[in-house]
Write an enzyme that holds these catalytic residues in place. Structure first.
Site, PDB file in Angstrom:
ATOM      1  N   GLY A 181       0.831  -1.210   0.000  1.00 58.15           N
ATOM      2  CA  GLY A 181       0.000   0.000   0.000  1.00 58.15           C
ATOM      3  C   GLY A 181       0.855   1.245   0.000  1.00 58.15           C
ATOM      4  O   GLY A 181       2.026   1.212   0.389  1.00 58.15           O
ATOM      5  N   LYS A 182       0.252   2.316  -0.497  1.00 59.96           N
ATOM      6  CA  LYS A 182       0.941   3.606  -0.476  1.00 59.96           C
ATOM      7  C   LYS A 182       0.013   4.577   0.217  1.00 59.96           C
ATOM      8  O   LYS A 182      -1.194   4.554  -0.023  1.00 59.96           O
ATOM      9  CB  LYS A 182       1.213   4.094  -1.905  1.00 59.96           C
ATOM     10  CG  LYS A 182       2.376   3.387  -2.546  1.00 59.96           C
ATOM     11  CD  LYS A 182       2.698   3.932  -3.907  1.00 59.96           C
ATOM     12  CE  LYS A 182       3.765   3.038  -4.520  1.00 59.96           C
ATOM     13  NZ  LYS A 182       4.066   3.310  -5.879  1.00 59.96           N
ATOM     14  N   GLY A 220       3.968   7.270   3.555  1.00 61.08           N
ATOM     15  CA  GLY A 220       5.020   6.489   2.925  1.00 61.08           C
ATOM     16  C   GLY A 220       4.447   5.260   2.278  1.00 61.08           C
ATOM     17  O   GLY A 220       3.300   5.261   1.820  1.00 61.08           O
ATOM     18  N   VAL A 247       4.001   0.854   2.318  1.00 62.21           N
ATOM     19  CA  VAL A 247       4.030  -0.355   3.139  1.00 62.21           C
ATOM     20  C   VAL A 247       4.429  -1.511   2.218  1.00 62.21           C
ATOM     21  O   VAL A 247       3.801  -1.745   1.183  1.00 62.21           O
ATOM     22  CB  VAL A 247       2.670  -0.613   3.819  1.00 62.21           C
ATOM     23  CG1 VAL A 247       2.747  -1.843   4.702  1.00 62.21           C
ATOM     24  CG2 VAL A 247       2.253   0.597   4.656  1.00 62.21           C
ATOM     25  N   LYS A 302       6.688  -0.578   7.002  1.00 62.44           N
ATOM     26  CA  LYS A 302       6.228   0.761   6.600  1.00 62.44           C
ATOM     27  C   LYS A 302       7.454   1.648   6.500  1.00 62.44           C
ATOM     28  O   LYS A 302       8.180   1.831   7.481  1.00 62.44           O
ATOM     29  CB  LYS A 302       5.256   1.284   7.659  1.00 62.44           C
ATOM     30  CG  LYS A 302       4.594   2.611   7.312  1.00 62.44           C
ATOM     31  CD  LYS A 302       3.439   2.846   8.293  1.00 62.44           C
ATOM     32  CE  LYS A 302       2.702   4.129   8.033  1.00 62.44           C
ATOM     33  NZ  LYS A 302       1.492   4.229   8.850  1.00 62.44           N
ATOM     34  N   GLU A 332       3.486  -7.255  12.055  1.00 64.86           N
ATOM     35  CA  GLU A 332       2.931  -8.543  11.639  1.00 64.86           C
ATOM     36  C   GLU A 332       2.231  -8.317  10.296  1.00 64.86           C
ATOM     37  O   GLU A 332       1.654  -7.239  10.069  1.00 64.86           O
ATOM     38  CB  GLU A 332       1.909  -9.025  12.679  1.00 64.86           C
ATOM     39  CG  GLU A 332       0.799  -8.000  12.904  1.00 64.86           C
ATOM     40  CD  GLU A 332      -0.178  -8.372  14.003  1.00 64.86           C
ATOM     41  OE1 GLU A 332      -0.543  -9.541  14.090  1.00 64.86           O
ATOM     42  OE2 GLU A 332      -0.591  -7.479  14.757  1.00 64.86           O
ATOM     43  N   LEU A 333       2.300  -9.305   9.434  1.00 63.96           N
ATOM     44  CA  LEU A 333       1.676  -9.166   8.114  1.00 63.96           C
ATOM     45  C   LEU A 333       0.204  -9.556   8.188  1.00 63.96           C
ATOM     46  O   LEU A 333      -0.124 -10.645   8.653  1.00 63.96           O
ATOM     47  CB  LEU A 333       2.400 -10.051   7.091  1.00 63.96           C
ATOM     48  CG  LEU A 333       1.866  -9.990   5.675  1.00 63.96           C
ATOM     49  CD1 LEU A 333       2.157  -8.637   5.031  1.00 63.96           C
ATOM     50  CD2 LEU A 333       2.467 -11.102   4.821  1.00 63.96           C
ATOM     51  N   ASP A 358      -7.794   8.436  12.519  1.00 59.84           N
ATOM     52  CA  ASP A 358      -7.964   8.147  11.086  1.00 59.84           C
ATOM     53  C   ASP A 358      -8.626   6.786  10.866  1.00 59.84           C
ATOM     54  O   ASP A 358      -8.192   5.995  10.028  1.00 59.84           O
ATOM     55  CB  ASP A 358      -6.610   8.216  10.365  1.00 59.84           C
ATOM     56  CG  ASP A 358      -6.784   8.336   8.844  1.00 59.84           C
ATOM     57  OD1 ASP A 358      -7.894   8.700   8.399  1.00 59.84           O
ATOM     58  OD2 ASP A 358      -5.824   8.062   8.107  1.00 59.84           O
TER      59      ASP A 358
HETATM   60  N1  LIG Z   1       0.505  -4.944   8.607  1.00 61.54           N
HETATM   61  C1  LIG Z   1       0.038  -4.858   7.368  1.00 61.54           C
HETATM   62  N2  LIG Z   1      -0.201  -5.964   6.662  1.00 61.54           N
HETATM   63  C2  LIG Z   1      -0.685  -5.903   5.390  1.00 61.54           C
HETATM   64  N3  LIG Z   1      -0.974  -4.747   4.753  1.00 61.54           N
HETATM   65  C3  LIG Z   1      -0.742  -3.596   5.398  1.00 61.54           C
HETATM   66  C4  LIG Z   1      -0.233  -3.585   6.740  1.00 61.54           C
HETATM   67  N4  LIG Z   1      -0.112  -2.305   7.124  1.00 61.54           N
HETATM   68  C5  LIG Z   1      -0.540  -1.561   6.095  1.00 61.54           C
HETATM   69  N5  LIG Z   1      -0.939  -2.312   5.059  1.00 61.54           N
HETATM   70  C6  LIG Z   1      -1.499  -1.842   3.762  1.00 61.54           C
HETATM   71  O1  LIG Z   1      -0.929  -0.580   3.441  1.00 61.54           O
HETATM   72  C7  LIG Z   1      -1.942   0.430   3.380  1.00 61.54           C
HETATM   73  C8  LIG Z   1      -1.372   1.734   3.915  1.00 61.54           C
HETATM   74  O2  LIG Z   1      -0.962   1.540   5.262  1.00 61.54           O
HETATM   75  P1  LIG Z   1      -1.025   2.710   6.324  1.00 61.54           P
HETATM   76  O3  LIG Z   1      -2.442   3.163   6.422  1.00 61.54           O
HETATM   77  O4  LIG Z   1      -0.385   2.261   7.589  1.00 61.54           O
HETATM   78  O5  LIG Z   1      -0.124   3.804   5.594  1.00 61.54           O
HETATM   79  P2  LIG Z   1      -0.299   5.371   5.592  1.00 61.54           P
HETATM   80  O6  LIG Z   1       0.813   5.909   4.774  1.00 61.54           O
HETATM   81  O7  LIG Z   1      -0.395   5.858   6.978  1.00 61.54           O
HETATM   82  O8  LIG Z   1      -1.694   5.541   4.840  1.00 61.54           O
HETATM   83  P3  LIG Z   1      -2.758   6.733   4.947  1.00 61.54           P
HETATM   84  O9  LIG Z   1      -2.417   7.710   3.873  1.00 61.54           O
HETATM   85  O10 LIG Z   1      -4.065   6.024   4.686  1.00 61.54           O
HETATM   86  O11 LIG Z   1      -2.712   7.325   6.313  1.00 61.54           O
HETATM   87  C9  LIG Z   1      -3.127  -0.135   4.161  1.00 61.54           C
HETATM   88  O12 LIG Z   1      -4.366   0.360   3.731  1.00 61.54           O
HETATM   89  C10 LIG Z   1      -3.000  -1.622   3.910  1.00 61.54           C
HETATM   90  O13 LIG Z   1      -3.659  -1.981   2.720  1.00 61.54           O
END
Ligand SMILES: Nc1ncnc2c1ncn2[C@@H]1O[C@H](COP(=O)(O)OP(=O)(O)OP(=O)(O)O)[C@@H](O)[C@H]1O
Length: 525
Positions: A209-210, A214, A216, A231, A282-283, A328
């Protein structure tokens, strides 16, 4: 330049000392006193140094210099020698390198012959397959120098434990002058190379994910031999600072929940790699937005809505007990643990704060934003309960409850369903001028499709359907203008909507729609 002469004059004085010294080694050698391999190589190296200063002007010489003398051994020569040869090939005009590389070849060969003759066991270079990880950064240089870019050759020496190096193909060749040595794009995002390493430990498998903060990445942790999510926070001051808050909150959540009972993500480690703050977790599996999409946005069964609701509330009750505001909460930040079970976890504490340390006044994703945030009223953990109410409705119907196209439309959508905010809320609002005229009436601004939303013209029941009166009652008790009147997580857990067991007959839709990994992949791509 002539080849290095390995014979020394007989007249050399013998220094009587127990410490390794150049003179003592030299003289021992000359007097046919057997030298141990380390002594011999020390001698060889210092002779290279003595006779050819230019070798130490070569960038690779800094690598030699980085090794304490007592750690020098023949295995070090192999990769370094190869690199010298490579650099010679690249610069054929530089004859000095030619002779130096030949000399080194001689040193290595002579050293091996002498070791054999003198009855010493020679130090053999183990084949790469025989090397067991983890190895030290210095050993990584010894045995795998040619697998590393020049930037990594310096970088790896700071590592006590190296678990994974990544293949050389595709690696970014870090150069001075490029953004963060070429490892970042202009937005400060880490440039991901699949198959490469993070922190000489994690192998990058895919991008999960993006987000704003940043990326992930799915990684294989070669230390613990398990898949994890890493992340990688953007290399910008603001995000780095917020990343430190995220780590603090995640560590607090983990410390108070040793048994993993509260449906919140668990941080494994945090570290900095190439100026990026990294957090490993954890994944988990897909997020609830993806899950709804997989169900063609038809909404989930009440049974499943209840199962998810109870788990989210368990997480919110726990974070509230630690005075943590998530800030959030949305379907994208709630993840299934696996694609075959209905267990979930709340993720992304990247915008979170402690109630006593609120920094930002404007937070939350728009569709799930509590009215007090838009109206500029002090907020607390109850903003997460507003988001929770919006999520429950979305899980049930498949669509967001209040999908405002702008901040103003967001509030007007709420007013359309709940009516005008009560006086006590209007009185303390610092942002009411954005939405209301001087008489306290909404400005009735049309949206991009020309639609004007009027107060109290769209009952909640029409939006969520009449399948379960208790669901309507539950949501009405959560979606309150006044945060003080909103259900707390504890009260919500005990609400009849969640207490009532559904008989299998009343399950109007399949209880759960889980799919094979292949199906999920095909659907989501
Ligand atoms: N532990 C995890 N296991 C699997 N996928 C993950 C995990 N953590 C995050 N992801 C994937 O990555 C995406 C982005 O993660 P996260 O929300 O932590 O990042 P962010 O940069 O803070 O995003 P946002 O802009 O939404 O705040 C999540 O929606 C999810 O799909």
């Amino acid at each position: 330049m002539s080849d290095i002469n390995l014979s020394f004059p007989r007249t050399q004085r013998i220094k009587k000392t127990h410490q390794i010294s150049h003179a003592s080694i030299e003289s021992s050698y000359h007097k046919q006193v057997p030298l141990n391999p380390r002594q011999k190589l020390y001698l060889d190296l210092t002779n290279v140094h003595k006779q050819s200063k230019s070798i130490f002007n070569h960038p690779l010489s800094t690598k030699f210099a980085a090794f304490p003398v007592n750690q020098l051994d023949s295995t070090m020569f192999t990769p370094s020698y190869k690199n010298l040869e490579e650099s010679y090939t690249a610069r054929p005009v530089d004859t000095s390198f030619n002779s130096i590389s030949t000399s080194l070849k001689d040193i290595i060969n002579t050293s091996r012959i002498r070791s054999r003759r003198s009855g010493f066991k020679s130090i053999s270079t183990p084949s790469k397959r025989e090397i067991k990880f983890p190895i030290s950064g210095q050993d990584a240089m010894r045995y795998f120098c040619e697998n590393l870019t020049e930037y990594e050759q310096s970088e790896v020496l700071d590592y006590k434990e190296v678990y994974f190096l990544g293949s050389k193909t595709g690696k970014i060749n870090g150069k001075i002058g490029d953004l963060n040595w070429g490892y970042d794009n202009e937005k400060g995002d880490f440039q991901v190379v699949l198959g490469d390493h993070i922190d000489f430990r994690y192998e990058i498998v895919s991008v999960l994910g993006k987000g704003t903060f940043g990326q992930v990445l799915k990684c294989l942790d070669h230390k613990n031999n398990e898949h994890v999510a890493v992340k990688v926070i953007r290399n910008k001051k603001r995000f780095h600072k917020q990343g430190l808050v995220e780590i603090k909150i995640l560590n607090l959540l983990k410390a108070k929940d040793p048994e993993d009972n509260y449906n919140v993500i668990r941080i494994k480690e945090s570290f900095t790699f190439r100026k990026h703050l990294c957090l490993s977790f954890e994944l988990l599996s897909m997020n609830l937005y993806e899950f709804l999409k997989l169900n063609s946005f038809e909404g989930l069964s009440l049974h499943l809505v209840k199962r998810f609701s109870l788990q989210i509330l368990n997480g919110l009750k726990y974070s509230k007990s630690l005075s943590i505001i998530h800030c959030d909460l949305k379907p994208e930040n709630i993840l299934l643990k696996t694609s075959t079970k209905s267990l979930i976890k709340i993720i992304d504490f990247g915008s979170s704060c402690l109630e006593s340390e609120r920094i930002y006044t404007y937070i939350q994703s728009r569709f799930y934003r509590a009215p007090e945030i838009m109206l500029g009223i002090p907020y607390g953990t109850s903003i997460d309960m507003w988001s929770f109410g919006c999520i429950v409705s979305e899980l049930h119907t498949g669509y967001p409850l209040f999908p405002g196209e702008s901040e103003q439309e967001q509030l007007y959508r709420i007013i359309e369903v709940l009516g005008l905010p009560p006086k006590q809320i209007m009185d303390i609002s610092t942002r009411k001028k954005i939405f209301f005229d001087n008489d306290g009436n909404p400005k009735l601004i049309p949206n991009s499709r020309g639609k004007i939303r009027y107060p109290n013209t769209r009952p909640l029941s029409t939006m969520i359907g009449n399948q379960d009166p208790l669901l309507l009652e539950f949501l009405t008790a959560i979606l309150k203008w006044d945060p003080q009147e909103r259900l707390t997580p504890e009260q919500a857990i005990n609400h009849p909507f969640l207490k009532m067991q559904l008989s299998p007959k009343r399950r109007n839709r399949p209880s759960i729609s889980f799919f094979s990994k292949e199906f999920i992949k095909a659907k989501l791509n």
